[in-house]
Scaffold this motif. Structure first.
Motif, PDB file in Angstrom:
ATOM      1  N   LEU A 281     -29.617  50.465  -4.174  1.00  0.00           N
ATOM      2  CA  LEU A 281     -30.040  49.002  -4.465  1.00  0.00           C
ATOM      3  C   LEU A 281     -30.641  48.880  -5.742  1.00  0.00           C
ATOM      4  O   LEU A 281     -31.253  47.564  -6.031  1.00  0.00           O
ATOM      5  CB  LEU A 281     -30.748  48.251  -3.176  1.00  0.00           C
ATOM      6  N   LEU A 282     -31.256  49.898  -6.350  1.00  0.00           N
ATOM      7  CA  LEU A 282     -32.205  49.732  -7.333  1.00  0.00           C
ATOM      8  C   LEU A 282     -31.467  49.121  -8.716  1.00  0.00           C
ATOM      9  O   LEU A 282     -32.148  48.832  -9.257  1.00  0.00           O
ATOM     10  CB  LEU A 282     -32.768  51.260  -7.744  1.00  0.00           C
ATOM     11  N   ARG A 283     -30.418  49.182  -8.930  1.00  0.00           N
ATOM     12  CA  ARG A 283     -29.470  48.748 -10.225  1.00  0.00           C
ATOM     13  C   ARG A 283     -28.858  47.738  -9.842  1.00  0.00           C
ATOM     14  O   ARG A 283     -27.620  47.456 -10.016  1.00  0.00           O
ATOM     15  CB  ARG A 283     -28.698  49.725 -10.650  1.00  0.00           C
ATOM     16  N   ARG A 284     -29.518  46.522  -9.106  1.00  0.00           N
ATOM     17  CA  ARG A 284     -28.663  45.305  -8.692  1.00  0.00           C
ATOM     18  C   ARG A 284     -29.017  44.224  -9.654  1.00  0.00           C
ATOM     19  O   ARG A 284     -30.050  44.064 -10.375  1.00  0.00           O
ATOM     20  CB  ARG A 284     -29.248  44.869  -7.323  1.00  0.00           C
ATOM     21  N   SER A 285     -27.800  43.253  -9.742  1.00  0.00           N
ATOM     22  CA  SER A 285     -28.053  42.180 -10.477  1.00  0.00           C
ATOM     23  C   SER A 285     -29.272  41.225 -10.304  1.00  0.00           C
ATOM     24  O   SER A 285     -29.823  40.564 -11.326  1.00  0.00           O
ATOM     25  CB  SER A 285     -26.656  41.623 -10.605  1.00  0.00           C
ATOM     26  N   GLU A 286     -29.509  41.109  -8.902  1.00  0.00           N
ATOM     27  CA  GLU A 286     -30.586  40.379  -8.515  1.00  0.00           C
ATOM     28  C   GLU A 286     -31.874  41.064  -9.038  1.00  0.00           C
ATOM     29  O   GLU A 286     -32.753  39.980  -9.139  1.00  0.00           O
ATOM     30  CB  GLU A 286     -30.796  40.230  -7.185  1.00  0.00           C
ATOM     31  N   LEU A 287     -32.055  42.066  -9.561  1.00  0.00           N
ATOM     32  CA  LEU A 287     -33.062  42.551 -10.164  1.00  0.00           C
ATOM     33  C   LEU A 287     -33.251  42.540 -11.769  1.00  0.00           C
ATOM     34  O   LEU A 287     -33.938  42.908 -12.384  1.00  0.00           O
ATOM     35  CB  LEU A 287     -33.676  44.181  -9.676  1.00  0.00           C
TER      36      LEU A 287
ATOM     37  N   HIS B  95     -30.561  43.549 -13.489  1.00  0.00           N
ATOM     38  CA  HIS B  95     -29.976  44.802 -13.992  1.00  0.00           C
ATOM     39  C   HIS B  95     -28.716  44.151 -14.529  1.00  0.00           C
ATOM     40  O   HIS B  95     -27.854  43.323 -13.913  1.00  0.00           O
ATOM     41  CB  HIS B  95     -29.632  46.017 -13.229  1.00  0.00           C
ATOM     42  N   ARG B  96     -28.319  44.544 -15.862  1.00  0.00           N
ATOM     43  CA  ARG B  96     -27.134  44.126 -16.639  1.00  0.00           C
ATOM     44  C   ARG B  96     -26.187  45.362 -16.752  1.00  0.00           C
ATOM     45  O   ARG B  96     -26.877  46.480 -17.397  1.00  0.00           O
ATOM     46  CB  ARG B  96     -27.220  43.473 -17.512  1.00  0.00           C
ATOM     47  N   THR B  97     -25.028  45.469 -16.585  1.00  0.00           N
ATOM     48  CA  THR B  97     -24.121  46.519 -16.864  1.00  0.00           C
ATOM     49  C   THR B  97     -24.064  46.556 -18.475  1.00  0.00           C
ATOM     50  O   THR B  97     -23.583  45.866 -18.874  1.00  0.00           O
ATOM     51  CB  THR B  97     -22.741  46.526 -16.175  1.00  0.00           C
ATOM     52  N   MET B  98     -24.387  47.745 -19.037  1.00  0.00           N
ATOM     53  CA  MET B  98     -24.393  47.850 -20.555  1.00  0.00           C
ATOM     54  C   MET B  98     -23.015  48.439 -20.810  1.00  0.00           C
ATOM     55  O   MET B  98     -22.598  49.287 -20.131  1.00  0.00           O
ATOM     56  CB  MET B  98     -25.507  48.889 -20.826  1.00  0.00           C
ATOM     57  N   ALA B  99     -22.552  48.174 -22.022  1.00  0.00           N
ATOM     58  CA  ALA B  99     -21.470  48.627 -22.536  1.00  0.00           C
ATOM     59  C   ALA B  99     -21.897  50.220 -22.758  1.00  0.00           C
ATOM     60  O   ALA B  99     -22.578  50.704 -23.537  1.00  0.00           O
ATOM     61  CB  ALA B  99     -21.002  48.001 -23.768  1.00  0.00           C
ATOM     62  N   ASP B 100     -21.130  51.272 -22.219  1.00  0.00           N
ATOM     63  CA  ASP B 100     -21.060  52.338 -22.374  1.00  0.00           C
ATOM     64  C   ASP B 100     -19.925  53.104 -22.604  1.00  0.00           C
ATOM     65  O   ASP B 100     -19.302  53.447 -21.670  1.00  0.00           O
ATOM     66  CB  ASP B 100     -21.931  53.246 -21.201  1.00  0.00           C
ATOM     67  N   GLU B 101     -19.348  53.602 -23.883  1.00  0.00           N
ATOM     68  CA  GLU B 101     -18.176  54.075 -24.045  1.00  0.00           C
ATOM     69  C   GLU B 101     -17.868  55.529 -23.558  1.00  0.00           C
ATOM     70  O   GLU B 101     -16.619  55.800 -23.503  1.00  0.00           O
ATOM     71  CB  GLU B 101     -17.900  53.816 -25.869  1.00  0.00           C
ATOM     72  N   SER B 102     -19.000  56.047 -23.064  1.00  0.00           N
ATOM     73  CA  SER B 102     -18.669  57.435 -22.651  1.00  0.00           C
ATOM     74  C   SER B 102     -18.310  57.329 -21.405  1.00  0.00           C
ATOM     75  O   SER B 102     -17.788  58.279 -20.897  1.00  0.00           O
ATOM     76  CB  SER B 102     -20.091  58.215 -22.858  1.00  0.00           C
ATOM     77  N   LEU B 103     -18.403  56.091 -20.741  1.00  0.00           N
ATOM     78  CA  LEU B 103     -17.695  55.982 -19.216  1.00  0.00           C
ATOM     79  C   LEU B 103     -16.290  55.600 -19.245  1.00  0.00           C
ATOM     80  O   LEU B 103     -15.882  54.860 -20.141  1.00  0.00           O
ATOM     81  CB  LEU B 103     -18.728  54.998 -18.453  1.00  0.00           C
TER      82      LEU B 103
ATOM     83  N   LYS C 279     -21.434  48.412  -7.645  1.00  0.00           N
ATOM     84  CA  LYS C 279     -22.528  48.721  -7.213  1.00  0.00           C
ATOM     85  C   LYS C 279     -23.730  47.830  -7.586  1.00  0.00           C
ATOM     86  O   LYS C 279     -24.744  47.322  -6.496  1.00  0.00           O
ATOM     87  CB  LYS C 279     -23.176  49.936  -7.855  1.00  0.00           C
ATOM     88  N   SER C 280     -23.659  47.160  -8.817  1.00  0.00           N
ATOM     89  CA  SER C 280     -24.518  46.136  -9.154  1.00  0.00           C
ATOM     90  C   SER C 280     -24.251  44.652  -8.700  1.00  0.00           C
ATOM     91  O   SER C 280     -25.229  43.801  -8.368  1.00  0.00           O
ATOM     92  CB  SER C 280     -24.617  46.118 -10.638  1.00  0.00           C
ATOM     93  N   ASN C 281     -23.244  44.265  -8.174  1.00  0.00           N
ATOM     94  CA  ASN C 281     -22.849  43.079  -8.086  1.00  0.00           C
ATOM     95  C   ASN C 281     -22.130  42.863  -6.673  1.00  0.00           C
ATOM     96  O   ASN C 281     -22.116  41.549  -6.230  1.00  0.00           O
ATOM     97  CB  ASN C 281     -21.939  42.607  -9.024  1.00  0.00           C
ATOM     98  N   ALA C 282     -21.671  43.779  -6.100  1.00  0.00           N
ATOM     99  CA  ALA C 282     -20.881  43.454  -4.767  1.00  0.00           C
ATOM    100  C   ALA C 282     -22.078  42.931  -3.705  1.00  0.00           C
ATOM    101  O   ALA C 282     -23.047  43.585  -3.582  1.00  0.00           O
ATOM    102  CB  ALA C 282     -20.128  44.414  -4.321  1.00  0.00           C
ATOM    103  N   TRP C 283     -21.463  41.985  -2.792  1.00  0.00           N
ATOM    104  CA  TRP C 283     -22.312  41.534  -1.675  1.00  0.00           C
ATOM    105  C   TRP C 283     -22.381  42.127  -0.358  1.00  0.00           C
ATOM    106  O   TRP C 283     -23.295  42.024   0.486  1.00  0.00           O
ATOM    107  CB  TRP C 283     -22.264  39.998  -1.433  1.00  0.00           C
ATOM    108  N   LYS C 284     -21.066  42.781  -0.209  1.00  0.00           N
ATOM    109  CA  LYS C 284     -20.854  43.609   0.859  1.00  0.00           C
ATOM    110  C   LYS C 284     -21.415  45.050   1.033  1.00  0.00           C
ATOM    111  O   LYS C 284     -21.183  45.774   0.079  1.00  0.00           O
ATOM    112  CB  LYS C 284     -19.485  43.514   1.016  1.00  0.00           C
ATOM    113  N   VAL C 285     -22.177  45.573   2.136  1.00  0.00           N
ATOM    114  CA  VAL C 285     -22.403  46.871   2.217  1.00  0.00           C
ATOM    115  C   VAL C 285     -21.292  48.095   1.880  1.00  0.00           C
ATOM    116  O   VAL C 285     -21.479  48.942   1.208  1.00  0.00           O
ATOM    117  CB  VAL C 285     -23.043  46.979   3.687  1.00  0.00           C
ATOM    118  N   ALA C 286     -20.033  47.516   2.641  1.00  0.00           N
ATOM    119  CA  ALA C 286     -18.845  48.621   2.311  1.00  0.00           C
ATOM    120  C   ALA C 286     -18.856  48.964   0.845  1.00  0.00           C
ATOM    121  O   ALA C 286     -18.373  49.949   0.488  1.00  0.00           O
ATOM    122  CB  ALA C 286     -17.802  48.116   3.036  1.00  0.00           C
ATOM    123  N   ASP C 287     -19.127  47.876  -0.034  1.00  0.00           N
ATOM    124  CA  ASP C 287     -18.691  48.345  -1.561  1.00  0.00           C
ATOM    125  C   ASP C 287     -19.961  49.021  -2.259  1.00  0.00           C
ATOM    126  O   ASP C 287     -19.728  49.495  -3.215  1.00  0.00           O
ATOM    127  CB  ASP C 287     -18.593  46.638  -1.966  1.00  0.00           C
ATOM    128  N   VAL C 288     -21.119  49.006  -1.558  1.00  0.00           N
ATOM    129  CA  VAL C 288     -22.498  49.379  -2.147  1.00  0.00           C
ATOM    130  C   VAL C 288     -22.782  50.734  -1.745  1.00  0.00           C
ATOM    131  O   VAL C 288     -23.578  51.585  -2.346  1.00  0.00           O
ATOM    132  CB  VAL C 288     -23.424  48.485  -2.096  1.00  0.00           C
TER     133      VAL C 288
END
Length: 219
Positions: free
Chosen positions: A53-59, A61-69, A80-89
């Motif tokens: 839960l450390l990299r959540r949008s509520e905190l 956190h914004r997903t940065m563009a990373d071309e290496s990914l 991980k950053s935006n889903a509301w349901k436990v199953a997704d995180v």
């Protein structure tokens, strides 16, 4: 000592369909860093932790563009950053242990995987939780065996212990024991090896004290 001797049987759990907010509230209310995720059949399907839960949008956190990914990695990070349901995180396929697991194995798993708590399962169902704090309690309340062996038995035990991955394997050491007091002789290569020899001797049941006669090493 085994897991069954120290595990907590009161299990704080969440469903895969619970919200991330509910999971966070449970962690705070119960002062735990992670919660097992259990499905409708009572089976362990995941673990949700503070780390998830450390990299959540509520905190903020914004997903940065990373071309290496790869596209898949980008999608996973976004979820991980935006889903509301436990199953997704949650973290899937969590490390778990059985009730008869030795505590030494538990400590090794925690260190190897960098985790603070492990679900205890029986046939896939969670029956307890063991944490780092439980291991510390086991150390504090461990009762020494009151039946001390004879000096010769102590000496043999120490010789075995000195060769159990201590860094002292193959070094020419002599061990004598008188009334439970251990005397260590020989040449050790470093100050850390000197300490390891003392610790190995002190860990043997019945030892009343340790005196080392190793040459001093410059620090």
């Amino acid at each position: 000592m085994l897991v069954r001797d120290v595990m907590k049987v009161r299990i704080i759990k969440v469903s895969p369909d619970n919200s991330v907010k509910q999971a966070a509230e449970l962690m705070l209310a119960n002062r735990v860093s992670g919660i097992p995720v259990i499905d409708d059949e009572g089976q362990l399907v995941g673990l949700i932790t503070e780390g998830d839960l450390l990299r959540r949008s509520e905190l903020g956190h914004r997903t940065m563009a990373d071309e290496s990914l790869s596209p898949e990695e980008k999608a996973r990070t976004y979820i991980k950053s935006n889903a509301w349901k436990v199953a997704d995180v949650m973290s899937r396929n969590p490390v778990s242990i059985g009730e008869d697991t030795p505590l030494a194995r538990v400590a090794n798993l925690m260190e190897e995987h960098g985790i603070k708590r492990l679900p205890v399962t029986r046939a896939g169902a969670v029956v307890g939780i063991v944490s780092r704090a439980d291991l510390l309690q086991a150390i504090i309340f461990a009762k020494p065996d009151e039946t001390a062996p004879g000096d010769e038995a102590i000496r043999r035990s120490i010789l075995i212990r000195l060769n159990e991955n201590t860094g002292l394997e193959g070094q020419d050491l002599t061990v004598t024991v008188a009334n439970g007091v251990v005397h260590l002789w020989g040449n050790v290569s470093t100050e850390e090896c000197r300490k390891a020899a003392r610790v190995a001797a002190e860990s043997v049941r019945g030892v009343a004290g340790v005196v080392d006669h190793f040459p001093k090493h410059e620090s």
